[in-house]
Design a protein around this motif. Structure first.
Motif, PDB file in Angstrom:
ATOM      1  N   LEU A 136      -8.719 -10.932 -11.848  1.00 40.76           N
ATOM      2  CA  LEU A 136      -9.377  -9.858 -11.099  1.00 40.76           C
ATOM      3  C   LEU A 136      -8.582  -8.562 -11.042  1.00 40.76           C
ATOM      4  O   LEU A 136      -9.130  -7.512 -10.711  1.00 40.76           O
ATOM      5  CB  LEU A 136      -9.669 -10.325  -9.662  1.00 40.76           C
ATOM      6  CG  LEU A 136     -10.530 -11.573  -9.514  1.00 40.76           C
ATOM      7  CD1 LEU A 136     -10.607 -11.992  -8.050  1.00 40.76           C
ATOM      8  CD2 LEU A 136     -11.909 -11.350 -10.102  1.00 40.76           C
ATOM      9  N   LYS A 161     -15.077  -9.867   5.208  1.00 31.87           N
ATOM     10  CA  LYS A 161     -16.514 -10.158   5.101  1.00 31.87           C
ATOM     11  C   LYS A 161     -17.019 -10.803   6.390  1.00 31.87           C
ATOM     12  O   LYS A 161     -18.115 -10.504   6.850  1.00 31.87           O
ATOM     13  CB  LYS A 161     -16.787 -11.081   3.922  1.00 31.87           C
ATOM     14  CG  LYS A 161     -18.256 -11.395   3.743  1.00 31.87           C
ATOM     15  CD  LYS A 161     -18.499 -12.326   2.601  1.00 31.87           C
ATOM     16  CE  LYS A 161     -20.002 -12.582   2.505  1.00 31.87           C
ATOM     17  NZ  LYS A 161     -20.301 -13.767   1.755  1.00 31.87           N
ATOM     18  N   SER A 216     -15.648  -1.930   0.716  1.00 34.71           N
ATOM     19  CA  SER A 216     -16.323  -0.974  -0.158  1.00 34.71           C
ATOM     20  C   SER A 216     -17.217  -1.743  -1.133  1.00 34.71           C
ATOM     21  O   SER A 216     -17.156  -2.975  -1.225  1.00 34.71           O
ATOM     22  CB  SER A 216     -15.293  -0.162  -0.942  1.00 34.71           C
ATOM     23  OG  SER A 216     -14.636  -1.011  -1.878  1.00 34.71           O
ATOM     24  N   ALA A 217     -18.016  -1.021  -1.887  1.00 35.74           N
ATOM     25  CA  ALA A 217     -18.846  -1.646  -2.918  1.00 35.74           C
ATOM     26  C   ALA A 217     -17.955  -2.360  -3.941  1.00 35.74           C
ATOM     27  O   ALA A 217     -18.258  -3.484  -4.363  1.00 35.74           O
ATOM     28  CB  ALA A 217     -19.718  -0.597  -3.601  1.00 35.74           C
ATOM     29  N   LYS A 218     -16.846  -1.730  -4.307  1.00 31.05           N
ATOM     30  CA  LYS A 218     -15.912  -2.357  -5.252  1.00 31.05           C
ATOM     31  C   LYS A 218     -15.330  -3.636  -4.647  1.00 31.05           C
ATOM     32  O   LYS A 218     -15.189  -4.644  -5.342  1.00 31.05           O
ATOM     33  CB  LYS A 218     -14.786  -1.378  -5.607  1.00 31.05           C
ATOM     34  CG  LYS A 218     -13.785  -1.924  -6.599  1.00 31.05           C
ATOM     35  CD  LYS A 218     -12.729  -0.877  -6.939  1.00 31.05           C
ATOM     36  CE  LYS A 218     -11.700  -1.404  -7.913  1.00 31.05           C
ATOM     37  NZ  LYS A 218     -10.686  -0.374  -8.236  1.00 31.05           N
ATOM     38  N   GLY A 249     -16.781  -5.588  -2.534  1.00 31.96           N
ATOM     39  CA  GLY A 249     -17.849  -6.591  -2.619  1.00 31.96           C
ATOM     40  C   GLY A 249     -17.960  -7.189  -4.009  1.00 31.96           C
ATOM     41  O   GLY A 249     -18.186  -8.397  -4.156  1.00 31.96           O
ATOM     42  N   GLU A 250     -17.780  -6.360  -5.034  1.00 32.69           N
ATOM     43  CA  GLU A 250     -17.816  -6.852  -6.415  1.00 32.69           C
ATOM     44  C   GLU A 250     -16.643  -7.797  -6.686  1.00 32.69           C
ATOM     45  O   GLU A 250     -16.805  -8.831  -7.332  1.00 32.69           O
ATOM     46  CB  GLU A 250     -17.780  -5.679  -7.390  1.00 32.69           C
ATOM     47  CG  GLU A 250     -19.020  -4.821  -7.379  1.00 32.69           C
ATOM     48  CD  GLU A 250     -18.858  -3.512  -8.146  1.00 32.69           C
ATOM     49  OE1 GLU A 250     -17.812  -3.334  -8.825  1.00 32.69           O
ATOM     50  OE2 GLU A 250     -19.770  -2.674  -8.063  1.00 32.69           O
ATOM     51  N   VAL A 251     -15.463  -7.424  -6.207  1.00 30.53           N
ATOM     52  CA  VAL A 251     -14.281  -8.272  -6.392  1.00 30.53           C
ATOM     53  C   VAL A 251     -14.470  -9.597  -5.659  1.00 30.53           C
ATOM     54  O   VAL A 251     -14.152 -10.667  -6.186  1.00 30.53           O
ATOM     55  CB  VAL A 251     -12.993  -7.545  -5.924  1.00 30.53           C
ATOM     56  CG1 VAL A 251     -11.809  -8.489  -5.868  1.00 30.53           C
ATOM     57  CG2 VAL A 251     -12.705  -6.358  -6.842  1.00 30.53           C
ATOM     58  N   ALA A 276     -17.312 -11.099  -4.969  1.00 32.44           N
ATOM     59  CA  ALA A 276     -18.292 -11.885  -5.722  1.00 32.44           C
ATOM     60  C   ALA A 276     -17.651 -12.529  -6.954  1.00 32.44           C
ATOM     61  O   ALA A 276     -17.936 -13.693  -7.278  1.00 32.44           O
ATOM     62  CB  ALA A 276     -19.477 -11.012  -6.125  1.00 32.44           C
ATOM     63  N   ALA A 277     -16.775 -11.798  -7.629  1.00 34.93           N
ATOM     64  CA  ALA A 277     -16.092 -12.343  -8.803  1.00 34.93           C
ATOM     65  C   ALA A 277     -15.065 -13.401  -8.420  1.00 34.93           C
ATOM     66  O   ALA A 277     -14.752 -14.286  -9.223  1.00 34.93           O
ATOM     67  CB  ALA A 277     -15.416 -11.212  -9.584  1.00 34.93           C
TER      68      ALA A 277
END
Length: 164
Positions: free
Chosen positions: A50, A64, A115-117, A119-121, A123-124
């Protein structure tokens, strides 16, 4: 050099259950070694896959569950001292994983938001965490894992008494 990887012949049969061949496993030491190894190994996986440390990923999981929390709340959730949380949050903000806000209840207090980033991290990170858990459980039956989980939960709640 002698290693403690098999039971010693002069020990009673009950000692054979200890993988180190000791009369009684040194649980405190084993927990410490296990924790260090697991966190170091997981950190390497998260960093490699990541590009972010395991601590930052764990902080995202905590955030979260407590979106909009204050630094002290995140520190409590992660069991980190204030100075460690301050540095962690600064790195996460610099990496674009979180954004700071201001509390509507207390103008002196700041809030933390993913942040949106971030959230992406997060999820990954989920499939990676699933893989780590599967590797950790490999070779154990469901009954054994239930006992391990019960022991670890007990250890997480234990407060040692001092001899007086």
């Amino acid at each position: 050099m002698r290693t403690n990887t098999s039971p010693q012949p002069d020990l009673p049969d009950t000692a054979a259950a200890c993988p180190l061949g000791e009369r009684s496993p040194r649980l405190f030491n084993l927990l410490n070694l296990s924790r260090q190894n697991l966190f170091r190994s997981a950190d390497a996986v998260f960093t490699s896959e990541l590009g972010f440390s395991g601590t930052q990923v764990v902080a995202l999981f905590a955030l979260k569950g407590e979106e909009g929390c204050q630094l002290k709340d995140l520190g409590r959730a992660l069991q980190l001292k204030n100075s460690a949380v301050t540095g962690l949050v600064a790195r996460m903000e610099e990496n674009g994983l979180i954004v700071r806000g201001q509390s509507a209840l207390d103008a002196r207090a700041g809030t933390l938001h993913m942040s949106a980033k971030g959230g992406e991290v997060l999820a990954a990170a989920l499939p990676l965490l699933d893989s780590l858990n599967e590797q950790l459980k490999a070779g154990f039956s469901e009954e054994e894992l239930a006992i391990v989980a019960r022991f670890l939960l007990h250890a997480s709640r234990l407060r040692f008494q001092q001899d007086v």
